[in-house]
Design a protein around this motif. Structure first.
Motif, PDB file in Angstrom:
ATOM      1  N   GLU B  49       0.851  -1.180   0.000  1.00 29.53           N
ATOM      2  CA  GLU B  49       0.000   0.000   0.000  1.00 29.53           C
ATOM      3  C   GLU B  49       0.887   1.230   0.000  1.00 29.53           C
ATOM      4  O   GLU B  49       2.013   1.203   0.460  1.00 29.53           O
ATOM      5  N   ALA B  50       0.337   2.314  -0.532  1.00 27.11           N
ATOM      6  CA  ALA B  50       1.086   3.571  -0.541  1.00 27.11           C
ATOM      7  C   ALA B  50       0.081   4.691  -0.389  1.00 27.11           C
ATOM      8  O   ALA B  50      -1.020   4.621  -0.940  1.00 27.11           O
ATOM      9  N   ALA B  51       0.464   5.713   0.354  1.00 25.39           N
ATOM     10  CA  ALA B  51      -0.489   6.794   0.593  1.00 25.39           C
ATOM     11  C   ALA B  51      -0.414   7.826  -0.516  1.00 25.39           C
ATOM     12  O   ALA B  51       0.650   8.386  -0.775  1.00 25.39           O
ATOM     13  N   PRO B  52      -1.544   8.083  -1.180  1.00 25.14           N
ATOM     14  CA  PRO B  52      -1.546   9.181  -2.147  1.00 25.14           C
ATOM     15  C   PRO B  52      -1.541  10.514  -1.401  1.00 25.14           C
ATOM     16  O   PRO B  52      -1.849  10.573  -0.216  1.00 25.14           O
ATOM     17  N   SER B  53      -1.199  11.596  -2.100  1.00 24.62           N
ATOM     18  CA  SER B  53      -1.222  12.910  -1.463  1.00 24.62           C
ATOM     19  C   SER B  53      -2.626  13.244  -1.002  1.00 24.62           C
ATOM     20  O   SER B  53      -3.600  12.825  -1.625  1.00 24.62           O
ATOM     21  N   VAL B  56      -5.517  14.474  -3.389  1.00 21.33           N
ATOM     22  CA  VAL B  56      -6.178  13.639  -4.395  1.00 21.33           C
ATOM     23  C   VAL B  56      -7.684  13.565  -4.135  1.00 21.33           C
ATOM     24  O   VAL B  56      -8.491  13.742  -5.051  1.00 21.33           O
ATOM     25  N   TRP B  57      -8.052  13.332  -2.866  1.00 17.77           N
ATOM     26  CA  TRP B  57      -9.492  13.275  -2.601  1.00 17.77           C
ATOM     27  C   TRP B  57     -10.162  14.618  -2.909  1.00 17.77           C
ATOM     28  O   TRP B  57     -11.262  14.659  -3.469  1.00 17.77           O
ATOM     29  N   ARG B  59      -9.398  16.744  -5.106  1.00 17.27           N
ATOM     30  CA  ARG B  59      -9.584  16.876  -6.556  1.00 17.27           C
ATOM     31  C   ARG B  59     -10.743  16.019  -7.036  1.00 17.27           C
ATOM     32  O   ARG B  59     -11.520  16.427  -7.891  1.00 17.27           O
ATOM     33  N   ILE B  60     -10.852  14.829  -6.476  1.00 18.72           N
ATOM     34  CA  ILE B  60     -11.970  13.955  -6.859  1.00 18.72           C
ATOM     35  C   ILE B  60     -13.285  14.625  -6.494  1.00 18.72           C
ATOM     36  O   ILE B  60     -14.218  14.694  -7.305  1.00 18.72           O
TER      37      ILE B  60
END
Lengths: 192, 220
Positions: B49-53, B56-57, B59-60
């Motif tokens: 697993e890797a944490a997105p910035s 990102v949420w 922007r979604i």
């Protein structure tokens, strides 16, 4: 490898919550989508990173993935499919599409490597694999190593037969028969 | 093996598009693809697993506000209608009046709905069309007796000519995304017709089999 070590009932509860949130998302519930995001984005980002090997592109694809989930949550077959399988498939497909648009796997310059969280398997981490993972591993191990190898490579690299054949330095016909034979045996092995 | 090759990503672009088109028309093939995705999915467990910035949420969430995605509320409404219509009352509820009641509000812009009925008055097909997105929702009805033939949906043009929309799955409701040109034609059509084509026959510009049901769009 970092894998879920949850007991089966915990796993089932998680699955049920995700399925429920997908149903709510299908009805336009944004908070449900956000819950899905928080529950799954680390895994899906790992998938995107593994395929794209570049953070910015992986984040862009991750965004697109959740927009697909928003639009198509209704297509998830409740009660049949596993939510995570469905989500991972979307992420993998999107990432591979992006990879193809870009023209194929890129080799990262050394200085950029440090900025990419390495999503490759980490043998130092103690894991408890899911039953499905263990079964699939056993079945893959039962294949000729080269056949299992190209199947894994195909899964992650998203390259077409021709490119994979070139990389493996075998004729496309040979590669096709490895894959097809391997997949048939895999199917037989997985079906009890 | 095409299903497995599709899931593995081994097909070239043209082959992928063909496989996707096949998935839309062939339920068994679609199920095979699904089965392979499930068989191979555990391979993805192999990845960390890797944490997105955090952005990102954000922007979604912003994207969810966009008008063309918001328009999906209409598609959602249409789908809800379908689910309700296919519920306890089966397609009895798919008379136009019932559809109007089932929808919480008329979709914006106006969706069009047509019930294609046989000469005996049975509903063979209900078609809902959203001109803005080109989404065409096709729901088979109790009056549809395909018996080994392949039902095909046609637009009837104001001048009386017909335009093929495509083959219809008699077993389940399907949403088709019409390409822009066909979507425009659908918006301008004066009616719809359903033909039964002989097995293996793919009609082009006119039905090769009997027309078994017809209907007209009405605005909601």
């Amino acid at each position: 490898m970092i894998l879920s070590s949850a007991a089966p009932d915990e796993d089932g509860a998680r699955r049920a919550r995700l399925a429920q949130d997908l149903a709510s998302t299908a009805r336009g519930d944004r908070e449900a989508l956000e819950r899905i995001y928080h529950a799954t984005s680390a895994k899906l980002f790992g998938v995107c990173l593994r395929i794209l090997r570049e953070r910015e592109a992986a984040e862009e694809v991750l965004q697109e993935v959740y927009l697909v989930v928003w639009r198509k949550a209704e297509q998830f077959e409740q009660g049949r499919a596993s939510p995570v399988t469905w989500l991972v498939a979307i992420a993998r497909n999107k990432a591979i599409d992006r990879l193809r648009e870009r023209g194929g796997p890129r080799t990262e310059p050394l200085e950029a490597a440090a900025s990419v969280a390495d999503p490759a398997p980490r043998p130092d981490v103690v894991v408890e694999a899911s039953d499905e993972y263990r079964r699939l591993s056993e079945c893959l191990d039962a294949l000729e190593p080269r056949h299992a190898g190209v199947i894994r490579t195909a899964f992650w690299e998203g390259v077409t037969y021709d490119r994979l054949a070139a990389r493996e330095e075998v004729p496309a016909g040979t590669l096709k028969s490895w894959i097809r034979r391997g997949m048939l045996r895999l199917k037989a092995c997985l079906e009890p | 093996m095409l299903a497995a090759e599709y899931v593995l990503g081994l097909l070239d672009l043209a082959e992928r598009r063909e496989a996707e088109a096949r998935m839309r028309r062939d339920g068994a093939f679609s199920a095979e693809v699904q089965a392979w995705a499930e068989r191979l999915a555990p391979l993805a467990e192999d990845v960390g697993e890797a944490a997105p910035s955090p952005e990102v949420w954000a922007r979604i969430a912003r994207e969810l506000d966009r008008p063309d995605l918001a328009a999906n509320d209409d598609q959602r409404a249409l789908r809800t209608w379908r689910r309700l219509a296919l519920g306890a009352s089966g397609l009895a509820a798919a008379s136009l009046a019932a559809v109007m009641l089932l929808l919480a509000r008329p979709p914006e812009p106006a969706a069009q709905v047509a019930a294609l009925t046989t000469p005996q008055g049975a509903t063979a097909l209900v078609v809902a069309f959203d001109p803005d997105t080109g989404a065409l929702l096709v729901t088979p009805g109790p009056g549809l007796r395909a018996a080994g033939h392949t039902p095909h949906l046609w637009l009837v043009n104001p001048d009386g000519g017909v335009q093929l929309v495509g083959a219809i799955d008699p077993a389940k409701a399907v949403t088709h995304d019409l390409p822009p040109a066909l979507s425009r034609r659908a918006g301008a059509a004066s009616g719809l017709a359903l033909s039964l084509e002989p097995p293996g026959h793919r009609p082009i510009d006119r039905p090769g089999g009997p027309t078994v049901a017809t209907g007209e769009f009405a605005d909601l």
